[in-house]
Design an enzyme around this catalytic site. Sequence first.
Site, mmCIF file in Angstrom:
data_model
loop_
_atom_site.group_PDB
_atom_site.id
_atom_site.type_symbol
_atom_site.label_atom_id
_atom_site.label_comp_id
_atom_site.label_asym_id
_atom_site.label_seq_id
_atom_site.Cartn_x
_atom_site.Cartn_y
_atom_site.Cartn_z
ATOM 1 N N SER A 132 25.596 -7.039 29.960
ATOM 2 C CA SER A 132 25.222 -8.381 29.451
ATOM 3 C C SER A 132 26.122 -8.129 28.346
ATOM 4 O O SER A 132 26.093 -7.157 27.292
ATOM 5 C CB SER A 132 23.811 -7.556 29.564
ATOM 6 N N GLU B 236 20.077 -2.664 41.318
ATOM 7 C CA GLU B 236 19.367 -1.997 40.482
ATOM 8 C C GLU B 236 17.303 -2.316 39.969
ATOM 9 O O GLU B 236 16.890 -1.648 39.871
ATOM 10 C CB GLU B 236 19.942 -3.385 39.060
ATOM 11 N N GLU C 263 11.713 -15.185 35.282
ATOM 12 C CA GLU C 263 12.264 -16.314 35.584
ATOM 13 C C GLU C 263 13.624 -16.300 36.872
ATOM 14 O O GLU C 263 13.811 -17.186 37.581
ATOM 15 C CB GLU C 263 12.595 -17.435 34.387
ATOM 16 N N SER D 268 20.829 0.418 27.674
ATOM 17 C CA SER D 268 21.133 2.020 27.948
ATOM 18 C C SER D 268 21.102 2.637 28.059
ATOM 19 O O SER D 268 22.146 2.487 28.663
ATOM 20 C CB SER D 268 19.520 1.374 28.785
ATOM 21 N N GLN E 244 25.256 1.332 32.152
ATOM 22 C CA GLN E 244 25.692 -0.037 32.676
ATOM 23 C C GLN E 244 26.269 -1.543 31.760
ATOM 24 O O GLN E 244 25.363 -1.789 31.053
ATOM 25 C CB GLN E 244 24.553 -0.526 33.151
HETATM 26 C C1 FAD Z 1 14.848 -2.675 27.815
HETATM 27 C C2 FAD Z 1 15.713 -3.212 28.311
HETATM 28 C C3 FAD Z 1 17.152 -2.806 29.054
HETATM 29 C C4 FAD Z 1 18.010 -3.151 29.481
HETATM 30 N N1 FAD Z 1 19.145 -2.795 29.730
HETATM 31 C C5 FAD Z 1 20.422 -2.897 30.101
HETATM 32 C C6 FAD Z 1 21.595 -2.263 30.251
HETATM 33 O O1 FAD Z 1 21.384 -0.688 30.388
HETATM 34 N N2 FAD Z 1 23.075 -3.003 30.410
HETATM 35 C C7 FAD Z 1 22.735 -4.639 30.477
HETATM 36 O O2 FAD Z 1 24.266 -4.431 31.225
HETATM 37 N N3 FAD Z 1 21.903 -4.982 30.559
HETATM 38 C C8 FAD Z 1 20.745 -4.584 30.190
HETATM 39 N N4 FAD Z 1 19.823 -5.534 29.807
HETATM 40 C C9 FAD Z 1 19.764 -6.324 29.510
HETATM 41 C C10 FAD Z 1 19.324 -8.032 30.380
HETATM 42 O O3 FAD Z 1 19.912 -7.055 31.386
HETATM 43 C C11 FAD Z 1 19.377 -9.769 29.681
HETATM 44 O O4 FAD Z 1 18.308 -8.928 28.282
HETATM 45 C C12 FAD Z 1 18.627 -10.136 30.614
HETATM 46 O O5 FAD Z 1 19.687 -10.414 32.083
HETATM 47 C C13 FAD Z 1 18.134 -11.477 30.213
HETATM 48 O O6 FAD Z 1 19.365 -11.747 29.544
HETATM 49 P P1 FAD Z 1 19.828 -12.631 27.871
HETATM 50 O O7 FAD Z 1 18.592 -11.711 26.805
HETATM 51 O O8 FAD Z 1 20.906 -12.328 27.452
HETATM 52 O O9 FAD Z 1 18.181 -13.574 27.883
HETATM 53 P P2 FAD Z 1 18.716 -15.318 28.758
HETATM 54 O O10 FAD Z 1 20.163 -15.004 29.949
HETATM 55 O O11 FAD Z 1 19.809 -15.815 27.568
HETATM 56 O O12 FAD Z 1 17.366 -15.504 29.062
HETATM 57 C C14 FAD Z 1 16.581 -16.589 28.041
HETATM 58 C C15 FAD Z 1 15.427 -16.949 28.420
HETATM 59 O O13 FAD Z 1 16.028 -18.277 29.711
HETATM 60 C C16 FAD Z 1 15.299 -18.028 31.203
HETATM 61 N N5 FAD Z 1 16.414 -18.467 31.445
HETATM 62 C C17 FAD Z 1 17.482 -18.179 32.094
HETATM 63 N N6 FAD Z 1 17.930 -18.696 32.783
HETATM 64 C C18 FAD Z 1 17.423 -19.296 33.641
HETATM 65 C C19 FAD Z 1 17.632 -19.831 34.771
HETATM 66 N N7 FAD Z 1 18.589 -20.241 35.384
HETATM 67 N N8 FAD Z 1 16.553 -20.229 34.919
HETATM 68 C C20 FAD Z 1 15.021 -20.212 34.687
HETATM 69 N N9 FAD Z 1 14.802 -19.384 33.787
HETATM 70 C C21 FAD Z 1 15.787 -18.564 32.924
HETATM 71 C C22 FAD Z 1 14.924 -16.668 31.275
HETATM 72 O O14 FAD Z 1 14.618 -16.413 31.585
HETATM 73 C C23 FAD Z 1 14.240 -15.930 29.158
HETATM 74 O O15 FAD Z 1 13.794 -16.116 29.256
HETATM 75 C C24 FAD Z 1 18.676 -4.340 29.027
HETATM 76 C C25 FAD Z 1 17.347 -5.666 28.629
HETATM 77 C C26 FAD Z 1 16.063 -4.668 28.194
HETATM 78 C C27 FAD Z 1 15.140 -5.666 28.302
#
Ligand code: FAD
Length: 393
Positions: A115, A230, A363, A147, A112
Site C-alpha cells: 500500500s 492474505e 467494499e 505492519s 508487506q
Molecule cells: C491494520 C492494518 C494493517 C495493514 N497492513 C498493511 C501491510 O502490512 N502492508 C500493506 O501494504 N498494507 C497494509 N494495510 C493497508 C490496507 O491494505 C489498505 O488500507 C486497504 O487496501 C485500503 O486502502 P486505503 O487505505 O488506501 O483506502 P482507499 O482505497 O482509499 O479506500 C477508501 C474507501 O473507499 C472505498 N473504496 C475504494 N475503492 C472502492 C471501489 N472500487 N468500490 C467500492 N468502494 C471502494 C474503500 O472500501 C474505503 O472505504 C493495512 C491496513 C490496516 C488497517
Amino acid sequence: MTDAAELRRRTAELLAAHPPTTTDRLDFLRARFDAGLAWVHYPEGLGGLGAPRSLQAVVDAELEAAGAPDNDPRRIGIGLGMAAPTVLQYGTEEQKRRYLRPLWTGEEVWCQLFSEPGAGSDLAALGTRAVREGEDWVVNGQKVWTSSAHVARWAILIARTDPDVPKHAGITYFICDMTDPGVEVRPLRQITGEAEFNEVFLTDVRIPESRRLGEIGDGWRVAQTTLNNERVAIGGMRLPREGGMIGPISKTWRERPELRTHDLHQRLLKLWVEAEVARLTGERLRQQLVAGQPGPEGAGMKLAFARLNQEISGLEVELRGEEGLLYDDWTMRRPELVDFTGRDAGYRYLRSKGNSIEGGTSEVLLNIVAERVLGLPTEPRTDKDVAWKDLAR
Ligand SMILES: Cc1cc2nc3c(=O)[nH]c(=O)nc-3n(C[C@H](O)[C@H](O)[C@H](O)COP(=O)(O)OP(=O)(O)OC[C@H]3O[C@@H](n4cnc5c(N)ncnc54)[C@H](O)[C@@H]3O)c2cc1C
C-alpha cells in the site's frame, strides 16, 4: 505416497533424535523443517514432503502432545501466510532455498510493502519506482500501513518498473532487505494507541536483480498469489469452537449472570451461531485448498471475519456496560505480533475496526465476490488501456 502413518513414523523419529526437553528451541525447529515436517504439503527439501496439506494436523497433534515448541505463527503471519506461498510459486530454486527455512523457523520476520498513500484499494496505481542500474534495481517511493516493518528483516515489495504501459502491466515484484541503506521505518500510531504498523520511505534502495520475484512487468500476477493468500491468512485461521472473538464474550456471559438481559441473549445467540458457521466454512475452505492455491473464496471468509469481529466486540462492550468504556492501556507500544482477540474488550472493539480495511476493504471484497464468484458485470474501468504515466493522480 506419504500417508498419516508415515508422517507419524517420521514425527516419532524427529522427537527421538531431538527430544524437546533437552533440545534448543531453534535447533528443534530447524530439524523439524529439515525433516519435511514444517509444512508437509511443501516440496521435499523445502520443509515438506509433498504430502496432502490436510495431513499437517497429524504432525501438529503429535508434536503438541510431546510438548515440542512451535514457530509462534502469530509473530510471523505475513511470512507464513503471504510471502512463503508467493516465493514457493514464483521463486527460483536458489530463492526458495535461501528464504523459506528462516522464514518458517521465525528467524527472519517478513512484512508487506504494497500500500501507498495514493494506492490502497486501487493498488495497481502504485507509484514507487524501481529503475534498473547494472545488476541492481534502484527503488524510490513511499509505502504506508506496513505492519511489522519495525521488526522485519525482509519485505515483499511491488514497484513500478515501466510507467509507459497500463498500470497493471508495468509492475514488478521484489524481495527487499529492510536493513539496507535507504529504508526508513517510521511508526504510525493507530486507534488502539499502539503502532503496529508504519510508514516506510525508500530512498535509492539498491535491490539486486537476484531478489526479483517473477518476471519483469509480471508483478501484478505475482501479487495476486500474495493477496489471495492474505485473505485466507486473515479470515481463514483455523480455530477451535469459541476460538475467535466469540470466545471472550461467551466467557463473560457465563461468568457474569448479573449482566444478562433477554435482548442481549438473543443477539449473542445469533452471533454465536454465525461465528460457528463461519468457522466451519473456514474448515471447508481449507479442505478445498488441498487442491491448490486459494481463489476468490478467501474474500468471502475475510468479509465474514471482519463483520463478525466488529459486531461481536461491539456487543461485548455493550454487555459490560460502564466497564466496557474503560481502556486498559494507551501506551504507544510497538507490538511484535498482532493478537486480534487479545487484551480487554475495549482493545478488541477498537482493533476490529481495522479488520474491514486490512487485506482489502469489505467494499472491495464485495466487488470481488460479485465479479468472480457470482459473475455479475464488472465495474466500469476507464484506465485499463491508458499508460500509467498519463493517469490522473
Ligand atoms: C491494520 C492494518 C494493517 C495493514 N497492513 C498493511 C501491510 O502490512 N502492508 C500493506 O501494504 N498494507 C497494509 N494495510 C493497508 C490496507 O491494505 C489498505 O488500507 C486497504 O487496501 C485500503 O486502502 P486505503 O487505505 O488506501 O483506502 P482507499 O482505497 O482509499 O479506500 C477508501 C474507501 O473507499 C472505498 N473504496 C475504494 N475503492 C472502492 C471501489 N472500487 N468500490 C467500492 N468502494 C471502494 C474503500 O472500501 C474505503 O472505504 C493495512 C491496513 C490496516 C488497517
